[in-house]
Enzyme design. Structure first.
Site, PDB file in Angstrom:
ATOM      1  N   CYS A  90       0.806  -1.211   0.000  1.00  0.00           N
ATOM      2  CA  CYS A  90       0.000   0.000   0.000  1.00  0.00           C
ATOM      3  C   CYS A  90       0.848   1.274   0.000  1.00  0.00           C
ATOM      4  O   CYS A  90       0.361   2.339  -0.376  1.00  0.00           O
ATOM      5  CB  CYS A  90      -0.972   0.000   1.170  1.00  0.00           C
ATOM      6  SG  CYS A  90      -0.212  -0.210   2.784  1.00  0.00           S
ATOM      7  N   HIS A  91       2.115   1.175   0.353  1.00  0.00           N
ATOM      8  CA  HIS A  91       2.996   2.350   0.337  1.00  0.00           C
ATOM      9  C   HIS A  91       3.220   2.869  -1.079  1.00  0.00           C
ATOM     10  O   HIS A  91       3.654   4.000  -1.258  1.00  0.00           O
ATOM     11  CB  HIS A  91       4.342   2.029   1.006  1.00  0.00           C
ATOM     12  CG  HIS A  91       5.131   0.983   0.291  1.00  0.00           C
ATOM     13  ND1 HIS A  91       4.902  -0.372   0.488  1.00  0.00           N
ATOM     14  CD2 HIS A  91       6.120   1.072  -0.635  1.00  0.00           C
ATOM     15  CE1 HIS A  91       5.735  -1.057  -0.283  1.00  0.00           C
ATOM     16  NE2 HIS A  91       6.478  -0.213  -0.980  1.00  0.00           N
TER      17      HIS A  91
END
Length: 100
Positions: A52-53
């Protein structure tokens, strides 16, 4: 598969060194609101599996509420992956954007 699972599966396709936007993911999945993507990523229980980064806003800005340590940690991870930045909190989308 539910919406969150579809989002998680899609973000696994973002290569190391690249990012995409909440809106790009929403559009790809036919979602009308990119915030749904943000909700899903904030609820992510497996950031090593579902990166998700690698998702930023439409201006390339990092998530101030990044669930795994805030924007500073997100920045560090992306820099380790060789993502190109314009400044300390904004990714250079022209050089690091991944289009599905």
């Amino acid at each position: 598969m539910n919406t969150f699972q579809l989002i998680y599966e899609l973000i696994t396709q973002i290569p190391v060194g690249k990012v995409t936007t909440y809106g790009t993911i929403a559009k790809k999945l036919g979602l009308t609101n990119p915030r749904i993507v943000g909700y899903a990523l904030h609820a992510n229980k497996n950031p090593q599996i579902y990166p998700c980064h690698r998702v930023v806003n439409k201006n390339g800005e990092l998530a101030p509420g990044y669930a795994f340590g805030g924007a500073t940690i997100q920045e560090q991870i992306l820099k380790q992956e060789q993502v190109v930045f314009l400044d300390e909190k904004r990714v250079n989308l022209a050089k690091s954007f991944h289009q599905f």
